[in-house]
Design a protein around this motif. Structure first.
Motif, PDB file in Angstrom:
ATOM      1  N   VAL A   1       0.847  -1.199   0.000  1.00  0.00           N
ATOM      2  CA  VAL A   1       0.000   0.000   0.000  1.00  0.00           C
ATOM      3  C   VAL A   1       0.880   1.246   0.000  1.00  0.00           C
ATOM      4  O   VAL A   1       1.856   1.334   0.748  1.00  0.00           O
ATOM      5  CB  VAL A   1      -0.920   0.019   1.236  1.00  0.00           C
ATOM      6  CG1 VAL A   1      -1.684   1.339   1.305  1.00  0.00           C
ATOM      7  CG2 VAL A   1      -1.880  -1.158   1.204  1.00  0.00           C
ATOM      8  N   ASP A   2       0.540   2.195  -0.845  1.00  0.00           N
ATOM      9  CA  ASP A   2       1.262   3.465  -0.916  1.00  0.00           C
ATOM     10  C   ASP A   2       0.757   4.383   0.199  1.00  0.00           C
ATOM     11  O   ASP A   2      -0.342   4.916   0.129  1.00  0.00           O
ATOM     12  CB  ASP A   2       1.030   4.124  -2.282  1.00  0.00           C
ATOM     13  CG  ASP A   2       1.743   5.463  -2.410  1.00  0.00           C
ATOM     14  OD1 ASP A   2       2.568   5.791  -1.531  1.00  0.00           O
ATOM     15  OD2 ASP A   2       1.467   6.178  -3.400  1.00  0.00           O
ATOM     16  N   THR A   3       1.557   4.561   1.233  1.00  0.00           N
ATOM     17  CA  THR A   3       1.122   5.373   2.388  1.00  0.00           C
ATOM     18  C   THR A   3       1.281   6.867   2.162  1.00  0.00           C
ATOM     19  O   THR A   3       0.948   7.667   3.039  1.00  0.00           O
ATOM     20  CB  THR A   3       1.901   4.967   3.650  1.00  0.00           C
ATOM     21  OG1 THR A   3       3.310   5.139   3.429  1.00  0.00           O
ATOM     22  CG2 THR A   3       1.610   3.527   4.034  1.00  0.00           C
ATOM     23  N   SER A   4       1.776   7.252   0.973  1.00  0.00           N
ATOM     24  CA  SER A   4       1.896   8.687   0.684  1.00  0.00           C
ATOM     25  C   SER A   4       0.634   9.223   0.007  1.00  0.00           C
ATOM     26  O   SER A   4       0.501  10.430  -0.203  1.00  0.00           O
ATOM     27  CB  SER A   4       3.109   8.953  -0.212  1.00  0.00           C
ATOM     28  OG  SER A   4       2.924   8.384  -1.500  1.00  0.00           O
ATOM     29  N   LYS A   5      -0.317   8.334  -0.322  1.00  0.00           N
ATOM     30  CA  LYS A   5      -1.564   8.788  -0.958  1.00  0.00           C
ATOM     31  C   LYS A   5      -2.345   9.640   0.032  1.00  0.00           C
ATOM     32  O   LYS A   5      -2.282   9.443   1.247  1.00  0.00           O
ATOM     33  CB  LYS A   5      -2.400   7.615  -1.448  1.00  0.00           C
ATOM     34  CG  LYS A   5      -2.864   6.664  -0.369  1.00  0.00           C
ATOM     35  CD  LYS A   5      -3.818   5.598  -0.919  1.00  0.00           C
ATOM     36  CE  LYS A   5      -3.153   4.734  -1.971  1.00  0.00           C
ATOM     37  NZ  LYS A   5      -4.063   3.660  -2.467  1.00  0.00           N
ATOM     38  N   LEU A   6      -3.100  10.603  -0.491  1.00  0.00           N
ATOM     39  CA  LEU A   6      -3.807  11.561   0.349  1.00  0.00           C
ATOM     40  C   LEU A   6      -5.192  11.067   0.741  1.00  0.00           C
ATOM     41  O   LEU A   6      -5.888  10.427  -0.046  1.00  0.00           O
ATOM     42  CB  LEU A   6      -3.914  12.908  -0.378  1.00  0.00           C
ATOM     43  CG  LEU A   6      -2.581  13.572  -0.751  1.00  0.00           C
ATOM     44  CD1 LEU A   6      -2.836  14.886  -1.495  1.00  0.00           C
ATOM     45  CD2 LEU A   6      -1.730  13.810   0.481  1.00  0.00           C
TER      46      LEU A   6
END
Length: 304
Positions: A259-264
């Motif tokens: 999972v990309d944890t930098s997504k807003l």
């Protein structure tokens, strides 16, 4: 200890480095270190050394020779231990002028300051101020998040490692977490100093810094921060910050798999129901989750 002379030499800073290392190996050295520390905090009276020597000689000649007994160091350590406790207690009573409030995971706390200003402390936060200087200097140190309703008076300052917030009397929220600093003004006027630059915030304005970058944030009209009503709200905040807040409010550990944890994320989650809170975060981001004890794993819908 085997060598009492070395103890006296050590207290007078007369030992070599090698002798100090040897002394450290002796049983009871830790107790002597504590005695030396607390003794160094005390101011010794001035003494006329020559006059004291003459007085000692005169007194010594007038008395019969007394028998010299070897000092029992086991007794010394027992006495020393009591002395350390007494000295440390006195040091705490006379020199500890700071008041600290702390909250644990999933806990909030409301309290009043000496000027009757009110503070609501969010989960896993810590606030400290100096009781002795409070009347002249209303300064607090914050690590975490707190909402303030400040009584009018002298300048009221909230100090964090990221920046300083100053007001005279108002309502505002300060959040300082890892790589995150945010100030919201709800009433009055707030002054925020960040990296030697000062910004004035009227009601409805926000100052936010994420990973060292100042963010543009839309104005708001809420009378109080949402977490006061047991709900965390976010407006274009990275998922890793949302995850950190979930962990603070529910005492859980969240792991991510692919999972990309930098997504807003824009939305909110309740503090009263863990499953509803997890769904409120994962569904808008098209994620799934599974619970394994106190650990929650976030993963993508299509992951198997």
């Amino acid at each position: 200890m085997k060598n009492e002379k070395n103890i006296l030499k050590w207290l007078n800073n007369e030992l070599s480095s090698k002798e100090i290392e040897e002394l450290k190996q002796e049983e009871g050295f830790e107790t002597l270190e504590k005695i030396a520390h607390y003794a160094s905090q005390m101011e010794t009276p001035k003494l006329d050394a020559q006059a004291a020597l003459e007085a000692f000689k005169a007194r010594n000649h007038s008395k019969k020779e007394t028998k010299v007994r070897r000092l029992n160091f086991k007794t010394l350590y027992r006495v020393a231990a009591v002395l350390v406790v007494l000295l440390s207690s006195s040091y705490f009573l006379f020199f500890n002028t700071h008041k600290t409030f702390e909250t644990k995971i999933a806990e909030t706390k409301t309290f009043n300051l000496p000027d009757n200003s009110e503070v609501v402390l969010n989960a896993a936060s810590k606030l400290t101020y100096n009781k002795k200087t409070w009347k002249d200097k209303r300064d607090l140190t914050l690590d975490g998040e707190a909402f303030f309703r400040v009584q009018k008076g002298k300048t009221f300052s909230v100090i964090t490692d990221a920046g300083i917030v100053k007001v005279l009397g108002t309502r505002f929220n300060v959040k300082y977490r890892t790589n995150y600093f945010e100030v919201n003004c709800y009433h009055g006027l707030v002054s925020v100093t960040y990296k030697n630059k000062t910004v004035k915030l009227p009601p409805g304005k926000t100052f936010r810094v994420i990973n060292g970058t100042i963010e543009n944030v839309k104005d708001f009209s809420d009378p109080n921060p949402s977490w006061i009503q047991r709900e965390s709200s976010f407006n274009r905040i990275t998922l890793n910050q949302v995850i950190a807040e979930l962990e603070r409010q529910y005492d859980i550990k969240i792991k991510v798999e692919g999972v990309d944890t930098s997504k807003l994320f824009t939305g909110s989650f309740t503090h009263d129901n863990k499953n509803i809170a997890l769904q409120a975060v994962t569904i808008p981001l098209k994620l799934s989750y599974k619970i394994e004890g106190k650990t929650v794993i976030f993963y993508n819908y299509d992951a198997k």
